[in-house]
Each structure stands twice: as structure tokens, then as C-alpha cells.
Design an enzyme around this catalytic site. Structure first.
Site, PDB file in Angstrom:
ATOM      1  N   GLU A   1      28.428  12.199  23.170  1.00 49.06           N
ATOM      2  CA  GLU A   1      29.004  11.032  22.496  1.00 49.06           C
ATOM      3  C   GLU A   1      30.520  10.922  22.606  1.00 49.06           C
ATOM      4  O   GLU A   1      31.055   9.814  22.695  1.00 49.06           O
ATOM      5  CB  GLU A   1      28.605  11.066  21.009  1.00 49.06           C
ATOM      6  CG  GLU A   1      27.126  10.889  20.748  1.00 49.06           C
ATOM      7  CD  GLU A   1      26.627   9.503  21.111  1.00 49.06           C
ATOM      8  OE1 GLU A   1      27.292   8.510  20.788  1.00 49.06           O
ATOM      9  OE2 GLU A   1      25.563   9.430  21.761  1.00 49.06           O
TER      10      GLU A   1
ATOM     11  N   SER B   1     -21.415  16.602 -24.830  1.00 49.99           N
ATOM     12  CA  SER B   1     -21.346  17.779 -25.705  1.00 49.99           C
ATOM     13  C   SER B   1     -20.013  18.512 -25.620  1.00 49.99           C
ATOM     14  O   SER B   1     -19.720  19.356 -26.472  1.00 49.99           O
ATOM     15  CB  SER B   1     -22.478  18.746 -25.361  1.00 49.99           C
ATOM     16  OG  SER B   1     -23.731  18.149 -25.637  1.00 49.99           O
TER      17      SER B   1
END
Length: 824
Positions: A65, A465
Site C-alpha cells: 500500500e 405432578s
């Protein structure tokens, strides 16, 4: 040039702001032990400092770059001149001559439009940035802001996306690959365009070699390296998608859309090892239920490309199966299959595959880009599903089940691959720490990928239950004892509001006559529960049970409450069981332990109501002192205002509120004693496999076996398991809480309690153990051979011994059982 500067200079932003810039960072969710559960946010980003960045990557980036970055003052005059000459010669802008500093200016302040005004502004900004920041600070801004494809912003996020590793773990070839991405992150990344990405990588390596950043040998090795990049989703160390979604919703409620971008880190109460165990236990249980009820033989087919069709597509309708099987274009077909399988969501214990060939002893399948063998022994379970109670005959050969190109599911076992299918049955696990309600593990269904409905917190189902312990607790708090005798006999209720007369029954269809309360619970006798609730009073029971953590609006204030007909979520049921596990204190379930910002500052820390026995003892001591000597009241209040405040069991730093007691400690002990019998000799006997003496709990099965439950606990952990269909339907005539939900609970708790020492439930003062007659619940007679021990509150010990049978009197009458039974 001076005129341009004078014109644009007033509009330039203050570059000092870059020193305090906040990058958009996703929301991250962690377990209590710091393992990543999930992340949310459009931009995946993990900022790094310059010092944390590998020098090899810095070199690769500069080579590709801006190789003069550390020498120039923000702009590259040669590069700009070259760009101008190209523009004049060709009439097109081929290169912008941008330095890294100029790209920072553009990324942080400017748009992507290509105009001369923007370019001049970019140049002036770059000059200002170079005056305000060091070269290292500029690079740091660049590597954390730059877009690198696949929602990855910054180099660390890119390393995770393409390699599933930190940037610090990548080799030279991989670093060069990422360094080459800024030029065309979407069009030339190694996932979208491997060929172009490879060319760009090798260009970066060549530039590094030209600039003598690497040796010839390093260049040769890296340039020959194959592409190893592939797409990695958000890296998750703990699979807990239902937890992640719960946190996401909470954070959006707190912070709005900022939750996704500000970089919050949320630490949950989840124990990662327990969460993993819960995932496996629930999936294994649902898959077993599904296998036991037969194979539904799905026939989805994957696309198969034949040589004839590739050359002459118009032949497709005319080719037979045999033609296609012999002339498959395997390279193209397998590439399609690979993409198809990779797109499939993670389903935990089962994985997708596609049938390659079918033989007499098994089948070759395509999975993970390779061939694997599925033996016929792994298919023998696949008897055809007829209905929930009936399955067909065992398959005789693999071709009865499979064909080439068929998409299937397989499960990895110690004996090799097993044919599988996505179960239609669903379930959930909720596991809480009873001392403060911290969620240790939660699974809301078989797969979040296939159905995001969180059954643990969103599904209201009848607990059957499994709700009885709360009815029995209300009874023990209102004069009943474990030895109270209740008649288990038919009962009929007529009510004008009911269309039909209500004739409740036991699950077995039998009636057992006079039964002790303890025995009725571990045998789960419905009629006893109804009779004791009628005696206590439904409204009175609701008032007693509500503080356990149940929304009052969900509790039926009628006798159906005794049979668990009030629909609650698994989370609510588990919360109620925390009271039973922790000694009788009400706690609130919570998930988020703390929230931190991106800098590690704590924005929120949970302060849950926490069980504190020392607080209670000290409170009791204060009350006694106040009653004994009123002159000590002022002194006690002064102590409460100081650091020695006895109402706070925690340290001054913690300041956690004490959980309120909602169940008397003696009632609690009696209830625990009875629930431990459910495990020792009742419907929860499968839990004996864990070989622990500190377990208690209760099974639950609703009418027509539409819901199967087990809620159980040790003093350290409460866990509730629910199994059923999303649209309530029978699980089958043989499905009960004891054989459907309980095995999942045992599987999970065996792992979750591994290494956790047993902790006995302590017997409080005021509880005594005496010998009683098992038939009447009265004191046993001296020398009675069938006498048993039972616990009582001191004031509730039977006052009379049982009168044993005596010889007939002269008048023919008998002295047998002169004390009447307690029939309700």
C-alpha cells in the site's frame, strides 16, 4: 494551490478528534468463565494496538500500500505525479496515488466519491493528520478501520473471518493475503475469488522480496503455499444461541441500536461446561425418543449433474435414474453438494450428509468434503413410523432407506456413524444456582437454527405432578405431617361451570385407599393431592405458593391446581424449585452478571437477592435481643447503620440484598425428606444412577402424555427438563416423566455435578424422628416389627400409640384399630 488551501482550510475537521475516535465494535456475549458465546453487529471488529500487530504484517501492508510511509509527510509526491500523468495521457483515473495517511483521512472523514475537490480535501487532511499523530498512531487507525470483506473491519476481524485465528497466529502467506485485501475486499477476497486473491497475495510477497523485507527462501515457501482461507462465522467457544438471543434483546432494551456498535461486552452467569453438557443431554434425549418412535423416511434430494445434461440440457426429462447414476459429472456435483452442506446451520449432535452410493452392507456418504462409511448396523433402528404408538418392521437392506443423492442426517457415535433425522419432538433444560437464581445453563429447543422459539422461557405448559411439591409444602405448613393419612379413593366433582362431571384418576388407574402423605408423593397419587388441596383451600394454597416465583395470574385457584393444570414455563418451575433447594428462600433468575464498555469499564453489575443464612441468624438474634431488653434497640439500630450491619451477610463491597424466606425451615426439611424418597423409592428412581445422597425431585406427566417433566436438585444446582411437542399432542402411551424427561436430567446432572462434593440437607431444630405405624401414621407400639421412622415438627408428633389387634372380647366384638383414620 494557495487559493485552494485558503478555500478548503476552514472546512477541514479537527484531526485531534482521531485520538479519541470510537470505532464501531459489535456486541459480544461471554460465559461466566470468559468464553465467547456470540457477537452481534453489522461490522465485525476487534481493535488492535500497533504494538499488538505482527511486524511481518506491517511490512506486508507497507509493501502493498505505501512503502514510503515512514519517510513521507502524509502525501507521496511521486505517486500523485504519476496519477496526474496517467490521467492526462489516458483521460482516466487509474491510480489515486493515495498514501495510508490519505486513506485514513478518507475513511474517517470523507465519502468515497471521486472528485477533485474531495481529493484536495483528502490531501490537506492528510497533512493535518501527520502533524497531530505519530506514524504508529496513524497505522493503528488504518488497520482497525479498513474494510476487508465479509463484514470484517480491521485486520483482526479479517483474520478471524478468513482463517478462524488471531492475526498473531497467521503465517507469512496468510498475512500477505490479508495485506492485499484493501484494494478490492469484496471482489478479490479468498472466499469470493480465490484465483484473484492468490494473484494479489503473490504480488504482495513479490513486493516484500523486492524491498528485501523477506528472504528468497521465505518468498518461495509463501508463494507456493495453498489457499487455506474459508469463511468462518462469528467464532463461538460455547454453543448457546438461546442465551445469546436473550442477552441481545435485553441489551437492545437498555441501549437501543447502540447495543450493536458501541462495543459492549456482556458477561453472563452461564457455566460453559454445564452449558455444553445441557446441549448434549437434551439433544441426545430427543434423538433417542425420536429413534424409539420410528423413521419418517424423508426423501429430500440434492442436485445431481450428469454428463449428458451438462452437454445437452434438453435431455434432462428423458434420462432414467440408471442413466443419471452411471453418467454423473462428479466434480461438478460434489462441488454443489459441498456448498449445500456448508450452508446448513450447526445442529449439534447430528450433521448433514448426502448419499454417494448404496451397497448391500451400508452406504458411502459425502460429508465434510470427503467420503464416509455408514454401516447398515447404523440404520437398523429406522423402522418406519406408523403413529406415535406403532412402528413398522426392521429394514432388510440399506436400499430400503437410502438412494443416491438423498440428503440425510447422521450422528457420530463410539460405534461409528448412525443414521439420524431431525426430531419433531422438542424440549428444554433450565439449570439454576439456587442460592441466587443465576442461570447456569439453558437450552430452549433442539436447534436454534431450525426454530428460534425459546421453550425454556416462552412455552407455558402444564407441569402435571411436577407441581405437587408446592401443594404438599402448603399442606405441611398448614397442619399436615408426612404421616397424615389421606384416602386415595374415587372422587367426583360436579360444577355448573364444567361441561362434564370431573372424575380425576391416578395415572395407573388404580386406587390405593388410606395412604400416608409421604407415600402418596413418591407414588404420585393424584387423588391424594386433590384431597389435601381441598382441605387446605385453593386460595390459601395460591397465597402460599405465589412467593416461590410463580405469577399469580397463572395459578388456578381451584382443585385443578393440585394436578399441575396451571400452565407455567420451565424457567418458572425451576425458580420455584430453587426455594426447595436453597432452604426456603425466594430468588429471582438472572442471566447478565455484568456489562462492560469497550474499555473495560463496568456499566452494570447484577445484585441478585442471595440466600444468606448468617443474615437470618443475626436477624433472629436481633429480634430476641429487642424482645428481651428494649433498651438495646437503639444500640442495635446504630450497629445496623455501621459496617457491622447484621442485615447484610455480604461484604461491604458486595452489598447483595438478602433473599427473603418464604418457607419455614422445618416445613422445608420435611418436604426435602419426602422429595428425596421420590428418588430413593418412587418415580424418580433413575436418578439413583448418579450415586449421590443429596438429590431430590419430582416427575411430571400430564393428561394423554402431552408433557413430560422432571424437576430435581441438589443443594448446589436446580434443573428442570421438559419434553413435548410444540403443538400439544401425545408423546405416546408409554411416555412419562420418569422415562422421557428424567434420563435427560440424569445425563446432564451427572456431568454438571461431577467433582461437586455431596452436601447434605441439614436437619433444623424442632424436628424429631419417631417410630410410627405405617398403616395409621400413629406412634408405633412397643416392639412393633413393621414400625418405620418418620420426621415430625415437635408439636405435631402423634400423641397416641397405635392399638394393635387383640383377641376377640367375650361379646364377639374386636379391639382392632380403635383410633379412626384421618380421611379427607
Amino acid at each position: 494551490m494557495m487559493a485552494i488551501y485558503l478555500y478548503l482550510s476552514p472546512t477541514l475537521p479537527d484531526t485531534e478528534e482521531l485520538k479519541n475516535v470510537e470505532l464501531q465494535t459489535p456486541l459480544r456475549v461471554y460465559s461466566a468463565d470468559g468464553k465467547l458465546i456470540s457477537e452481534f453487529g453489522e461490522k465485525r471488529r476487534t481493535p488492535l494496538t500497533y504494538a499488538e500487530t505482527p511486524p511481518e504484517f506491517i511490512n506486508a501492508l507497507l509493501a502493498s500500500e505505501d512503502d514510503g510511509f515512514f519517510e513521507h509527510f502524509g502525501i507521496d509526491l511521486k505517486g500523485l505525479a504519476r496519477a496526474v500523468i496517467e490521467l492526462i495521457r489516458t483521460g482516466k483515473k487509474k491510480s489515486g496515488g493515495s498514501t495510508i495517511t490519505m486513506q485514513v483521512a478518507k475513511n474517517y472523514y470523507l465519502s468515497a466519491e471521486k472528485t477533485f475537490a474531495r481529493k484536495f480535501t483528502e490531501i490537506l487532511l492528510a497533512l493535518k493528520i501527520e502533524q497531530s499523530l505519530s506514524k504508529q498512531e496513524i497505522l493503528e487507525l488504518y488497520i482497525n478501520k479498513i474494510y476487508l470483506g465479509k463484514r470484517a473491519y480491521g485486520i483482526e476481524a479479517a483474520a478471524q473471518v478468513y482463517y478462524g485465528k488471531s492475526i498473531k497466529e497467521l503465517n507469512l502467506a496468510q498475512l500477505a493475503m490479508i495485506a492485499g485485501l484493501p484494494q478490492a475486499p469484496s471482489a478479490a477476497n479468498p472466499v469470493n475469488n480465490p484465483r484473484r486473491a492468490l494473484d494479489r497475495r503473490n504480488y504482495v510477497l513479490a513486493r516484500m522480496r523486492t524491498l528485501e523485507m523477506i528472504s528468497a527462501e521465505e518468498f518461495d515457501i509463501a508463494a507456493r503455499a495453498p489457499i487455506t482461507a474459508r469463511y468462518h462465522g462469528a467464532t463461538s467457544e460455547v454453543l448457546a444461541p438461546y442465551i445469546a438471543e436473550m442477552v441481545r434483546r435485553d441489551m437492545v432494551e437498555r441501549y437501543g441500536d447502540d447495543a450493536y456498535t458501541v462495543g459492549y461486552n456482556v458477561y453472563t452467569t452461564i457455566d460453559s461446561s454445564r452449558q455444553v453438557a445441557a446441549n448434549k443431554a437434551l439433544q441426545a434425549g430427543l434423538l433417542k425418543y425420536d429413534r424409539d418412535h420410528g423413521y419418517r423416511q424423508p426423501k429430500p434430494m440434492a442436485p445431481v449433474t450428469t454428463l449428458e445434461v451438462a452437454e445437452n440440457p434438453e435431455l434432462e426429462p428423458w434420462l432414467s435414474k440408471a442413466d443419471k447414476a452411471h453418467d454423473i459429472d462428479w466434480p461438478q456435483t460434489l462441488e454443489q453438494w459441498h456448498d449445500l452442506l456448508r450452508a446448513q446451520d450447526d445442529m449439534g449432535l447430528i450433521a448433514p450428509a448426502i448419499v454417494l452410493t448404496v451397497e448391500s452392507t451400508g452406504a458411502w456418504i459425502f460429508q465434510n468434503n470427503s467420503e464416509r462409511w455408514l454401516p447398515f448396523s447404523g440404520m437398523l433402528w429406522a423402522k418406519p413410523y406408523v403413529n406415535v404408538n406403532i412402528i413398522g418392521a426392521e429394514p432388510k437392506q440399506p436400499s430400503d432407506l437410502l438412494s443416491i443423492g438423498q440428503r440425510i442426517w447422521v450422528e457420530e457415535t463410539s460405534n461409528g456413524l448412525l443414521l439420524a433425522q431431525m426430531p419433531e419432538v422438542e424440549g428444554s433444560i433450565v439449570s439454576l444456582r439456587p442460592k441466587d437464581g443465576a442461570i447456569q445453563a439453558l437450552v430452549g429447543g433442539f436447534s436454534f437454527g431450525s426454530n428460534k422459539f425459546n421453550r425454556a422461557i416462552q412455552a407455558d405448559r402444564q407441569p402435571g405432578s411436577a407441581f405437587k411439591p408446592f401443594i404438599y409444602s402448603a399442606a405441611l405448613a398448614n397442619g399436615f405431617t408426612p404421616a397424615s393419612i389421606i384416602n386415595d379413593a374415587p372422587v367426583v366433582f360436579e360444577d355448573a361451570s364444567l361441561e362434564n362431571t370431573w372424575r380425576p384418576q391416578n395415572n395407573s388407574g388404580k386406587f390405593y385407599g388410606p395412604t400416608r402423605l409421604r407415600e402418596a408423593l413418591y407414588k404420585s397419587q393424584n387423588l391424594v393431592s386433590i384431597r389435601i388441596l381441598k382441605q387446605v383451600g385453593a386460595s390459601k394454597a395460591v397465597n402460599y405458593i405465589e412467593p416461590f416465583g410463580f405469577p399469580r395470574s397463572k395459578l388456578n385457584a381451584d382443585l385443578s391446581l393440585a394436578l399441575g393444570a396451571s400452565a407455567v414455563t420451565p424457567m418458572e418451575l425451576a425458580t420455584g424449585y430453587c426455594v426447595l433447594a436453597n432452604g426456603g428462600f425466594a430468588v429471582d433468575p438472572y442471566l447478565i452478571s455484568r456489562i462492560e464498555d469497550s474499555s473495560g469499564n463496568i456499566l452494570f453489575a447484577a445484585k441478585p437477592r442471595t440466600v444468606c443464612l448468617e443474615c437470618e441468624k443475626q436477624q433472629s438474634s436481633i429480634a430476641q435481643e429487642q424482645q428481651a431488653a428494649s433498651e438495646l434497640l437503639e444500640q442495635q439500630l446504630q450497629q445496623q447503620l455501621g459496617l457491622s450491619n447484621p442485615l447484610q451477610a455480604q461484604t461491604e463491597a458486595e452489598q447483595l440484598p438478602a433473599a427473603p424466606r418464604v418457607m419455614d425451615e422445618r416445613t422445608h426439611f420435611l418436604m426435602i425428606s419426602m422429595l428425596k424418597d421420590v428418588v430413593r423409592r418412587g418415580t424418580g428412581r433413575r436418578a439413583l444412577a448418579l450415586n449421590r445422597d443429596d438429590l431430590a425431585g419430582k416427575t411430571g406427566t400430564t393428561n394423554d402424555q402431552k408433557d413430560a417433566w422432571f424437576s430435581g436438585f441438589s443443594p448446589d444446582l436446580v434443573t428442570t427438563v421438559w419434553i413435548g411437542f410444540d403443538q400439544p399432542n401425545t408423546l405416546g402411551r408409554w411416555a412419562f416423566g420418569s422415562n422421557t424427561a428424567l434420563p435427560v436430567w440424569v445425563d446432564y446432572m451427572g456431568s454438571a455435578l461431577n467433582g461437586v462434593p455431596e452436601q447434605p440437607f441439614e436437619q433444623p431444630e424442632g424436628i424429631v424422628s419417631v417410630r410410627i405405624d405405617p398403616e395409621t401414621g400413629l406412634l408405633a407400639a412397643p416392639g412393633q416389627s413393621n414400625a418405620i421412622f418418620e420426621y415430625f415438627k415437635e408439636e405435631d408428633v402423634p400423641s397416641q400409640p397405635v392399638k394393635l389387634s387383640l383377641p376377640d372380647n367375650n361379646d364377639g366384638s374386636s379391639n382392632t384399630d380403635l383410633v379412626p383414620e384421618q380421611l379427607f
